[in-house]
Scaffold this active site. Structure first.
Site, PDB file in Angstrom:
ATOM      1  N   HIS A   1      58.226  28.897  58.301  1.00  0.00           N
ATOM      2  CA  HIS A   1      57.580  27.585  58.385  1.00  0.00           C
ATOM      3  C   HIS A   1      57.111  27.171  56.999  1.00  0.00           C
ATOM      4  O   HIS A   1      56.764  28.027  56.184  1.00  0.00           O
ATOM      5  CB  HIS A   1      56.360  27.652  59.315  1.00  0.00           C
ATOM      6  N   GLY A   2      57.082  25.879  56.745  1.00  0.00           N
ATOM      7  CA  GLY A   2      56.565  25.392  55.465  1.00  0.00           C
ATOM      8  C   GLY A   2      57.675  25.160  54.458  1.00  0.00           C
ATOM      9  O   GLY A   2      58.840  25.040  54.822  1.00  0.00           O
TER      10      GLY A   2
ATOM     11  N   ASP B   1      54.747  23.416  71.031  1.00  0.00           N
ATOM     12  CA  ASP B   1      55.228  24.391  70.046  1.00  0.00           C
ATOM     13  C   ASP B   1      54.247  25.580  69.994  1.00  0.00           C
ATOM     14  O   ASP B   1      53.083  25.446  70.414  1.00  0.00           O
ATOM     15  CB  ASP B   1      55.300  23.670  68.681  1.00  0.00           C
ATOM     16  N   HIS B   2      54.721  26.715  69.471  1.00  0.00           N
ATOM     17  CA  HIS B   2      53.922  27.949  69.297  1.00  0.00           C
ATOM     18  C   HIS B   2      52.550  27.950  69.958  1.00  0.00           C
ATOM     19  O   HIS B   2      51.535  27.615  69.334  1.00  0.00           O
ATOM     20  CB  HIS B   2      53.693  28.211  67.806  1.00  0.00           C
TER      21      HIS B   2
ATOM     22  N   THR C   1      57.438  20.402  58.718  1.00  0.00           N
ATOM     23  CA  THR C   1      56.937  20.131  57.359  1.00  0.00           C
ATOM     24  C   THR C   1      57.560  18.860  56.773  1.00  0.00           C
ATOM     25  O   THR C   1      56.868  18.091  56.087  1.00  0.00           O
ATOM     26  CB  THR C   1      57.212  21.359  56.461  1.00  0.00           C
TER      27      THR C   1
ATOM     28  N   ASN D   1      64.088  23.050  64.701  1.00  0.00           N
ATOM     29  CA  ASN D   1      62.694  22.622  64.528  1.00  0.00           C
ATOM     30  C   ASN D   1      62.416  22.073  63.129  1.00  0.00           C
ATOM     31  O   ASN D   1      62.718  22.736  62.134  1.00  0.00           O
ATOM     32  CB  ASN D   1      61.764  23.810  64.744  1.00  0.00           C
TER      33      ASN D   1
ATOM     34  N   HIS E   1      63.826  27.898  63.882  1.00  0.00           N
ATOM     35  CA  HIS E   1      62.535  27.453  63.329  1.00  0.00           C
ATOM     36  C   HIS E   1      62.643  27.315  61.814  1.00  0.00           C
ATOM     37  O   HIS E   1      63.591  27.800  61.204  1.00  0.00           O
ATOM     38  CB  HIS E   1      61.436  28.459  63.696  1.00  0.00           C
ATOM     39  N   GLY E   2      61.639  26.657  61.235  1.00  0.00           N
ATOM     40  CA  GLY E   2      61.590  26.560  59.775  1.00  0.00           C
ATOM     41  C   GLY E   2      62.709  25.730  59.187  1.00  0.00           C
ATOM     42  O   GLY E   2      63.254  26.053  58.127  1.00  0.00           O
TER      43      GLY E   2
HETATM   44  P1  13P Z   1      59.158  23.631  59.266  1.00  0.00           P
HETATM   45  O1  13P Z   1      57.714  23.271  59.170  1.00  0.00           O
HETATM   46  O2  13P Z   1      59.591  24.578  58.210  1.00  0.00           O
HETATM   47  O3  13P Z   1      60.028  22.427  59.356  1.00  0.00           O
HETATM   48  O4  13P Z   1      59.336  24.442  60.636  1.00  0.00           O
HETATM   49  C1  13P Z   1      59.102  23.787  61.850  1.00  0.00           C
HETATM   50  C2  13P Z   1      59.003  24.721  62.979  1.00  0.00           C
HETATM   51  O5  13P Z   1      59.693  25.712  63.046  1.00  0.00           O
HETATM   52  C3  13P Z   1      58.048  24.393  64.053  1.00  0.00           C
HETATM   53  O6  13P Z   1      57.905  25.394  64.998  1.00  0.00           O
END
Ligand code: 13P
Length: 284
Positions: free
Chosen positions: A177-178, A80-81, A230, A227, A205-206
């Site tokens: 994210h988060g 990832d990233h 969190t 994805n 994402h997120g």
């Molecule tokens: P979350 O942490 O919001 O679930 O997002 C995960 C993500 O996009 C990882 O790249």
């Protein structure tokens, strides 16, 4: 191990989402894989650069190899990233079959130039590449920023997708994210506009905190890789906390019972996302 492209292309064609879940250690890797087997779902196991560093690349890959040997559902291992080209190269060399080169902090032209390089490099390992031109809001595993990035225009996004030859594209659509402080306002139209002009599977994402309606809508528009990070961290920590409180109350201290309890919670969390994304029974 199945090619990431095969996994996401089929999901994109059939409009279901494949959970791409960030794991943090052996227990969570095993639990997410167990959920995939239980649900007959394809799954993408993701590792952040922080996890690669905390466990060690070789040990992490050895765990993956051992846990997926003979597995009967399609699985891919994704970095990832990753803004660090050295880490990215080392992961490809070790055996990761998919990477997200995060050049979102670079000017688009430089990001494009480097992403072309990364795609070329990944192909020599038979691996696939996710690309992005805008940072996803929020800091995750020490990467990113809480400031919302400016979204690039549709022609810039399409030019990036076409010139780099990436396999998956991760646009910013108001996702973060988060934990969301309130329900996110997502620019679903942007996903449709990109997919209509260039049919590339989209990475959403997120995922943590999005509603079922948002997932269904976005997956229907082409978000084939969804994805989740969190949610796993919260499940892991809160189920540990609940178990440890109980252990304290009973004055009973047995680590394997803690692991069993946390594992069950993580399996259930991953399986619930497979059900929400429509990937149950899609293994081949
Ligand atoms: P979350 O942490 O919001 O679930 O997002 C995960 C993500 O996009 C990882 O790249």
């Amino acid at each position: 191990m199945t090619s990431l492209k095969q996994i996401v292309d089929r999901a994109f064609a059939e409009r279901y989402g494949v959970p791409a879940i960030n794991v943090v250690n052996d227990l969570t890797m095993e639990a997410v894989l167990a959920a995939a087997v239980q649900q007959r779902s394809p799954v993408i196991i993701q590792t952040s650069v922080k996890t690669v560093r905390s466990i060690g690349m070789n040990l992490l890959y050895a765990m993956w190899r051992e846990m997926t040997s003979g597995i009967e559902v399609p699985v891919a291992l994704h970095l990832d990233h990753c803004p660090d080209r050295e880490v990215l190269t080392a992961c490809l060399r070790t055996g990761w079959n998919s990477v997200l080169f995060d050049g979102s902090r670079l000017p688009v032209a430089e990001n494009l130039r480097q992403t072309v390089d990364v795609v070329f490099e990944a192909r020599s390992y038979g691996a696939h590449v996710e690309g992005e031109i805008e940072a996803i809001t929020g800091v995750e595993d020490d990467i990113g920023s809480d400031e919302e990035a400016r979204r690039q225009s549709l022609p810039v996004a399409l030019d990036f997708i076409r010139k780099t030859g990436i396999d998956v594209f991760a646009p910013a659509i108001g996702n973060a994210h988060g934990v969301y402080r309130s329900e996110p306002h997502l620019d679903a139209r942007r996903v449709s506009d990109i997919v209509a002009a260039e049919p590339v599977p989209i990475a959403l994402h997120g995922g943590t905190g999005m509603t079922d309606a948002q997932f269904t809508d976005l997956i229907g528009r082409g978000c084939a890789k969804v994805n989740i990070s969190t949610a796993l961290k919260i499940t892991y920590m809160k189920s540990s906390l609940a178990f440890l409180r109980m252990a304290e109350e009973r004055d009973s201290w047995d680590p394997p019972s803690l692991f069993t309890s946390v594992r069950l919670a993580v399996v259930e969390m991953a399986a619930a996302h497979m059900r929400r994304f429509g990937s149950v029974g899609k293994a081949w």
